[in-house]
Scaffold this motif. Structure first.
Motif, mmCIF file in Angstrom:
data_model
loop_
_atom_site.group_PDB
_atom_site.id
_atom_site.type_symbol
_atom_site.label_atom_id
_atom_site.label_comp_id
_atom_site.label_asym_id
_atom_site.label_seq_id
_atom_site.Cartn_x
_atom_site.Cartn_y
_atom_site.Cartn_z
ATOM 1 N N ASP A 1 0.341 -1.218 -0.112
ATOM 2 C CA ASP A 1 0.117 -0.395 -0.233
ATOM 3 C C ASP A 1 0.867 1.144 0.019
ATOM 4 O O ASP A 1 1.033 2.007 0.901
ATOM 5 C CB ASP A 1 -0.804 0.057 1.080
ATOM 6 C CG ASP A 1 -2.353 -1.168 0.743
ATOM 7 O OD1 ASP A 1 -2.189 -2.056 1.946
ATOM 8 O OD2 ASP A 1 -2.356 -1.274 0.034
ATOM 9 N N GLU A 2 1.192 1.906 -1.040
ATOM 10 C CA GLU A 2 2.737 2.866 -1.044
ATOM 11 C C GLU A 2 1.880 3.834 -1.702
ATOM 12 O O GLU A 2 2.045 5.212 -2.010
ATOM 13 C CB GLU A 2 3.651 2.148 -1.761
ATOM 14 C CG GLU A 2 4.119 0.922 -1.451
ATOM 15 C CD GLU A 2 5.376 1.071 -2.183
ATOM 16 O OE1 GLU A 2 5.706 1.337 -3.150
ATOM 17 O OE2 GLU A 2 6.232 0.056 -1.390
ATOM 18 N N VAL A 3 0.551 3.659 -2.422
ATOM 19 C CA VAL A 3 0.109 4.777 -3.006
ATOM 20 C C VAL A 3 -1.785 4.919 -1.821
ATOM 21 O O VAL A 3 -2.595 4.554 -3.268
ATOM 22 C CB VAL A 3 0.301 5.354 -4.323
ATOM 23 C CG1 VAL A 3 -0.910 5.986 -5.261
ATOM 24 C CG2 VAL A 3 0.663 4.129 -5.443
ATOM 25 N N ASN A 4 -1.368 5.657 -1.212
ATOM 26 C CA ASN A 4 -2.915 5.864 -0.741
ATOM 27 C C ASN A 4 -2.947 7.135 0.353
ATOM 28 O O ASN A 4 -1.795 7.311 1.227
ATOM 29 C CB ASN A 4 -2.774 4.049 0.416
ATOM 30 C CG ASN A 4 -4.905 5.084 1.034
ATOM 31 O OD1 ASN A 4 -5.055 5.591 1.470
ATOM 32 N ND2 ASN A 4 -5.295 3.654 0.328
ATOM 33 N N ARG A 5 -4.142 7.793 0.422
ATOM 34 C CA ARG A 5 -3.712 9.507 1.137
ATOM 35 C C ARG A 5 -4.111 9.344 1.693
ATOM 36 O O ARG A 5 -3.580 9.882 2.461
ATOM 37 C CB ARG A 5 -5.112 10.500 -0.157
ATOM 38 C CG ARG A 5 -6.397 9.847 -0.086
ATOM 39 C CD ARG A 5 -7.429 10.489 -0.216
ATOM 40 N NE ARG A 5 -7.585 11.716 0.386
ATOM 41 C CZ ARG A 5 -8.358 12.772 -0.123
ATOM 42 N NH1 ARG A 5 -8.892 12.811 -1.305
ATOM 43 N NH2 ARG A 5 -8.127 13.701 0.042
ATOM 44 N N PHE A 6 -4.202 7.886 2.452
ATOM 45 C CA PHE A 6 -4.775 7.723 4.003
ATOM 46 C C PHE A 6 -3.025 6.974 4.611
ATOM 47 O O PHE A 6 -3.291 7.262 5.887
ATOM 48 C CB PHE A 6 -5.493 7.338 4.560
ATOM 49 C CG PHE A 6 -6.786 8.062 3.942
ATOM 50 C CD1 PHE A 6 -7.236 9.028 4.346
ATOM 51 C CD2 PHE A 6 -7.593 7.345 3.056
ATOM 52 C CE1 PHE A 6 -8.721 10.215 3.658
ATOM 53 C CE2 PHE A 6 -8.611 7.921 2.339
ATOM 54 C CZ PHE A 6 -9.186 9.033 3.220
ATOM 55 N N GLN A 7 -2.348 7.199 3.927
ATOM 56 C CA GLN A 7 -1.149 6.188 3.814
ATOM 57 C C GLN A 7 -0.099 7.592 4.763
ATOM 58 O O GLN A 7 0.682 8.271 4.093
ATOM 59 C CB GLN A 7 -0.242 5.293 3.314
ATOM 60 C CG GLN A 7 0.812 4.436 4.012
ATOM 61 C CD GLN A 7 0.922 3.050 3.220
ATOM 62 O OE1 GLN A 7 0.578 3.601 2.392
ATOM 63 N NE2 GLN A 7 2.186 1.901 2.982
#
Length: 490
Positions: free
Chosen positions: A90-96
């Motif tokens: 999960d490397e492209v997620n606005r919440f990470q």
């Protein structure tokens, strides 16, 4: 599956004389089975945030609105972000936390309202973003208008900038009320200066609703001129049935029915998942514009409507451009309003591969003897050239004044898109020219090739045009229409 699983139910309904109803129930059951087979809802689809603005809430000033917005983003952190866990993929997620899509890793979080003030403003400008967008979408235009001498307020509309679940319950009246609150704040800052509105997509509908309501309500801050970009003043009729699907989802306990699409949240400033309630809100705004325009035309008050400059692509997969013209432009008085349309690229050698009815759409506008507004069209100088011209058709004539532009269609681009109009090629997120000091993710430059089903970003999203090669024209026409550059020199 329909034949065997639901046979007892259908027989019972037939016996009761409700064969049609039985068919509907069976279809719904199959639809539920299909929806449940899709991706599960994520926490950002279900989280409930209390600290967002509602029209019937206690907030009565824009200062209080901003304070509530502070509480809202703290709540977002506490109720959603702090409770999430991500795997190594999960490397492209606005919440990470460490993702390139996380807005907090950018120089500024443009999901929030902003105010650009100047020492001696010549005007005030209210920016209203689109549905599922954020104030980011109009920041570039806002900066340009600020440099031209205006105070500029970019409003974060209710339900936006946080998580897609924010649009599950937001109402049209919440957005209308927030717009009025921001307009009142700007007008109070400079009561003797003109107030302009720039509305993108759903924000365009909001600006027109405000202008129509101000014809009847003198307590509203008066907007003197309006700029529309890809205005959402014509949407699919299916949006009217959204409440049925939402209610059905509540009854059956199928939360997926509240969403028309679910996608990976890779964009820091725009939701990729879309709640069907959001489409219903835009439908309500469109219906109000239609009814109020008809009423204003009947009683003559339409003559007091502020002049409007609209920009739209001749082809638009999000809104219905024809309806925007019939619901609004065809009913405008002769008050100096204008419409600039971006034609499709006539130079493409692969035109037989494209479905394009832009000519059928544009030709009647050009020849319409009843047209009360100036029509401008950016199109190819010749079908055998990528160079473009700006054709201007004043009311009462179908012979254009032709202005050759120092701009050409980029290679391989066959049209603009609904989402591309506000953004220049230099935009650090949606543009195509790298901005290494600002950009963390250049979505406008993505052109990945390989096997389908591998990329986290859907191929359709990469194909869609995200920036406007004619952005300089959009900005110069906007400043001309608002007369900001002249006021600044004075």
């Amino acid at each position: 599956m329909l034949k065997f699983v639901h046979r007892p139910l259908i027989r019972a309904l037939k016996f009761a004389g409700f064969t049609v109803l039985g068919g509907i129930v069976a279809i719904i059951a199959v639809a539920i089975f299909y929806l449940n087979s899709l991706s599960d809802l994520e926490p950002w689809h279900t989280v409930h945030l209390d600290e967002d603005y509602t029209a019937d809430g206690p907030i009565s000033s824009f200062t209080d609105y901003l304070a509530m917005e502070d509480r809202l983003f703290s709540e977002l952190q506490d109720e959603l972000i702090s409770k999430l866990s991500f795997g190594p993929k999960d490397e492209v997620n606005r919440f990470q936390a460490d993702s390139v899509s996380n807005p907090l890793t950018w120089p500024r979080n443009w999901n929030r309202s902003f105010l650009f003030e100047t020492e001696s403003p010549t005007a005030s400008v209210l920016l209203l973003h689109g549905m599922s967008d954020s104030p980011y979408s109009l920041r570039e235009i806002g900066r340009s208008l600020h440099e031209a001498g205006a105070n500029v307020l970019g409003l974060r509309l209710p339900g936006h900038g946080t998580a897609p679940a924010g649009l599950l319950e937001t109402k049209a009246e919440d957005m209308i009320s927030a717009t009025a609150l921001a307009a009142k704040h700007l007008k109070a800052m400079q009561p003797d200066k003109p107030l302009f509105a720039v509305g993108y997509s759903n924000g365009g509908a909001l600006s027109v609703v405000h202008a129509l309501r101000q014809l009847e309500d003198p307590s509203l801050a008066k907007i003197d001129r309006i700029i529309l970009l890809s205005p959402a003043i014509g949407v699919t009729p299916a949006a009217a049935y959204a409440p049925i699907a939402i209610q059905l989802g509540h009854i059956l306990g199928v939360q997926r029915l509240a969403w028309s699409s679910l996608g990976p949240e890779y964009d820091p400033y725009k939701y990729t998942s879309f709640a069907i309630n959001a489409g219903y809100v835009t439908h309500q705004l469109t219906m109000e514009i239609r009814s109020r325009m008809d009423a204003a035309t009947a009683d003559g008050s339409v003559a007091a409507l502020p002049p409007i400059l609209g920009f739209s692509s001749a082809v638009d997969a999000t809104v219905i451009t024809r309806d925007m013209i019939s619901n609004l432009y065809a009913k405008l008085p002769e008050n100096g309003s204008e419409l600039l349309l971006f034609d499709t690229n006539q130079f493409l050698t692969k035109r037989p591969l494209l479905s394009d009815d832009a000519a059928d759409f544009l030709d009647p506008l050009v020849t319409d003897a009843a047209r009360t507004y100036t029509l401008r069209v950016i199109t190819n100088e010749t079908p055998s050239d990528r160079k473009t011209v700006l054709n201007t058709y004043v009311p009462g004539t179908n012979e254009p004044a032709v202005q050759r532009l120092d701009l050409s269609w980029p290679r391989g681009v066959f049209s603009l898109a609904h989402i591309s109009l506000p953004f220049s090629a230099e935009d650090p997120l949606y543009g195509i020219i790298p901005q290494p000091e600002i950009s963390r993710l250049q979505l406008g430059a993505l052109a990945l090739r390989g096997e389908r089903g591998i990329s986290e970003i859907p191929a359709g999203d990469m194909l869609r045009m995200r920036w406007n090669p004619f952005h300089s024209i959009l900005m110069s026409e906007t400043q001309r229409f608002l007369d900001l550059t002249v006021q600044r020199r004075d």
